[in-house]
Design a protein around this motif. Sequence first.
Motif, PDB file in Angstrom:
ATOM      1  N   HIS A  79       3.882   5.077 -15.732  1.00 31.49           N
ATOM      2  CA  HIS A  79       3.289   4.014 -14.920  1.00 31.49           C
ATOM      3  C   HIS A  79       4.397   3.229 -14.206  1.00 31.49           C
ATOM      4  N   ILE A  80       5.467   2.936 -14.935  1.00 31.63           N
ATOM      5  CA  ILE A  80       6.596   2.234 -14.311  1.00 31.63           C
ATOM      6  C   ILE A  80       7.274   3.127 -13.278  1.00 31.63           C
ATOM      7  N   THR A  81       7.394   4.413 -13.576  1.00 31.09           N
ATOM      8  CA  THR A  81       8.005   5.340 -12.617  1.00 31.09           C
ATOM      9  C   THR A  81       7.201   5.387 -11.330  1.00 31.09           C
ATOM     10  N   GLY A  82       5.874   5.464 -11.438  1.00 33.24           N
ATOM     11  CA  GLY A  82       5.038   5.497 -10.241  1.00 33.24           C
ATOM     12  C   GLY A  82       5.166   4.234  -9.416  1.00 33.24           C
ATOM     13  N   LEU A  83       5.182   3.071 -10.074  1.00 37.60           N
ATOM     14  CA  LEU A  83       5.343   1.818  -9.338  1.00 37.60           C
ATOM     15  C   LEU A  83       6.717   1.746  -8.681  1.00 37.60           C
ATOM     16  N   CYS A  84       7.755   2.225  -9.378  1.00 39.53           N
ATOM     17  CA  CYS A  84       9.099   2.231  -8.788  1.00 39.53           C
ATOM     18  C   CYS A  84       9.155   3.127  -7.551  1.00 39.53           C
ATOM     19  N   ALA A  85       8.426   4.247  -7.574  1.00 37.88           N
ATOM     20  CA  ALA A  85       8.387   5.119  -6.391  1.00 37.88           C
ATOM     21  C   ALA A  85       7.784   4.379  -5.202  1.00 37.88           C
ATOM     22  N   ARG A  86       6.780   3.581  -5.457  1.00 40.14           N
ATOM     23  CA  ARG A  86       6.178   2.805  -4.372  1.00 40.14           C
ATOM     24  C   ARG A  86       7.125   1.723  -3.869  1.00 40.14           C
ATOM     25  N   ILE A  87       7.829   1.074  -4.798  1.00 38.58           N
ATOM     26  CA  ILE A  87       8.812   0.064  -4.388  1.00 38.58           C
ATOM     27  C   ILE A  87       9.897   0.695  -3.527  1.00 38.58           C
TER      28      ILE A  87
ATOM     29  N   ARG B 282       0.805  -1.214   0.000  1.00 43.61           N
ATOM     30  CA  ARG B 282       0.000   0.000   0.000  1.00 43.61           C
ATOM     31  C   ARG B 282       0.843   1.272   0.000  1.00 43.61           C
ATOM     32  N   ALA B 283       2.085   1.153  -0.403  1.00 44.55           N
ATOM     33  CA  ALA B 283       2.973   2.326  -0.433  1.00 44.55           C
ATOM     34  C   ALA B 283       2.436   3.375  -1.397  1.00 44.55           C
ATOM     35  N   THR B 284       2.706   4.627  -1.098  1.00 42.43           N
ATOM     36  CA  THR B 284       2.228   5.751  -1.904  1.00 42.43           C
ATOM     37  C   THR B 284       3.370   6.571  -2.499  1.00 42.43           C
ATOM     38  N   GLY B 285       4.596   6.080  -2.349  1.00 42.69           N
ATOM     39  CA  GLY B 285       5.745   6.828  -2.869  1.00 42.69           C
ATOM     40  C   GLY B 285       6.230   7.916  -1.935  1.00 42.69           C
ATOM     41  N   ARG B 286       5.739   7.920  -0.709  1.00 43.03           N
ATOM     42  CA  ARG B 286       6.097   8.992   0.227  1.00 43.03           C
ATOM     43  C   ARG B 286       7.609   9.074   0.416  1.00 43.03           C
ATOM     44  N   GLY B 287       8.138  10.304   0.267  1.00 45.95           N
ATOM     45  CA  GLY B 287       9.551  10.549   0.477  1.00 45.95           C
ATOM     46  C   GLY B 287      10.447  10.233  -0.701  1.00 45.95           C
ATOM     47  N   VAL B 288       9.894   9.696  -1.781  1.00 47.54           N
ATOM     48  CA  VAL B 288      10.707   9.331  -2.952  1.00 47.54           C
ATOM     49  C   VAL B 288      10.734  10.515  -3.917  1.00 47.54           C
TER      50      VAL B 288
ATOM     51  N   PRO C 147       0.878   8.938  -5.169  1.00 47.80           N
ATOM     52  CA  PRO C 147       0.380  10.292  -4.898  1.00 47.80           C
ATOM     53  C   PRO C 147       1.231  11.109  -3.933  1.00 47.80           C
ATOM     54  N   ASP C 148       2.054  10.431  -3.141  1.00 48.08           N
ATOM     55  CA  ASP C 148       2.837  11.162  -2.145  1.00 48.08           C
ATOM     56  C   ASP C 148       4.299  11.313  -2.517  1.00 48.08           C
ATOM     57  N   CYS C 149       4.671  10.997  -3.757  1.00 47.18           N
ATOM     58  CA  CYS C 149       6.064  11.197  -4.155  1.00 47.18           C
ATOM     59  C   CYS C 149       6.374  12.684  -4.228  1.00 47.18           C
ATOM     60  N   GLU C 150       7.645  13.019  -4.100  1.00 50.21           N
ATOM     61  CA  GLU C 150       8.102  14.409  -4.182  1.00 50.21           C
ATOM     62  C   GLU C 150       8.472  14.687  -5.637  1.00 50.21           C
ATOM     63  N   LEU C 151       7.671  15.534  -6.284  1.00 45.27           N
ATOM     64  CA  LEU C 151       7.747  15.685  -7.734  1.00 45.27           C
ATOM     65  C   LEU C 151       8.432  16.994  -8.131  1.00 45.27           C
ATOM     66  N   THR C 152       9.381  16.885  -9.049  1.00 38.65           N
ATOM     67  CA  THR C 152      10.042  18.053  -9.641  1.00 38.65           C
ATOM     68  C   THR C 152       9.915  17.941 -11.163  1.00 38.65           C
ATOM     69  N   SER C 153       9.601  19.059 -11.802  1.00 31.62           N
ATOM     70  CA  SER C 153       9.494  19.113 -13.257  1.00 31.62           C
ATOM     71  C   SER C 153      10.621  19.960 -13.825  1.00 31.62           C
ATOM     72  N   VAL C 154      11.276  19.463 -14.869  1.00 31.26           N
ATOM     73  CA  VAL C 154      12.255  20.257 -15.613  1.00 31.26           C
ATOM     74  C   VAL C 154      11.786  20.315 -17.060  1.00 31.26           C
TER      75      VAL C 154
END
Length: 285
Positions: free
Chosen positions: A248-256, A41-47, A112-119
Amino acid sequence: MSGAAQARRTIRFAHTSAGELCDPAELAAPAPVSRSWAWGRATGRGVRVCVVDSGVTADHPQIGGGVRQLAAVRAAGPAPDGTRPWSVAEDTGGDVAGHGTACAGIVRSLAPDCELTSVRVLGGNLQGNGDALLTALEWAVAERFALINVSLSTRREHFKERLHDLADEAWFAGVTLISAAHNSPVDSYPWRFPSVISVGAHAVADPERVESNPRPPVDFFALGVDVPAPWLGGATRRVSGNSFAAPHITGLCARILQRHPGFRTPQLRHVLTATADNIAPRRPE
């Protein structure tokens, strides 16, 4: 189309799933790897995730806010050697094409909780400069983002060597580059490099479905056909292309990585393969 069902559009782009199964004997896993262990149930928090694209509409409700917005910019005046060097600077322009917003929204839909930066490196016509791409990637690797989503590539050979060296630098630094394969059957970069996790598309309407590709160079297939994604002006569009499979793969990797923060590119690739939906049943020993 009033009074009639609209015909399903035929998608014709390269590097899409053919529905092949992968041999479990090729997996270095004596027992199945469960998704509950991999990401649960990880949400990518802190990634920390960097999306190198056309920018992001940060106030779009499907993005969720909290996005740092930067852009690769060229110096206004020439340097003493006559060049006009590129750098990464704060950006107030936001997304100029919609492509980056769609990719960022897909990442956030899964993590949803990953730390997102756009360049931002692409313009309104989705055209860009290879030096801008290199500048953005060099900056993101130096900043040690855990994941860099690159849903674009270049075919220009004179950028190939620099991109290859940068991809290797990311590999050794523990930075994972996730890149969309080209939509056409051509060689382009950085997705062709072995140190990069490359992604094509499948058409199964399941955002968590991952298929391992038994026929490289593409590593994985993820949802890339008729994907609901945020767009400019607060809109939502159905989009198709390998560009939209990669996040989609990036989001799953953030959860992993939230569950297993010590993982690097090799471990992420192995877990994605071991949990893929197209691994054939193991034969009895």
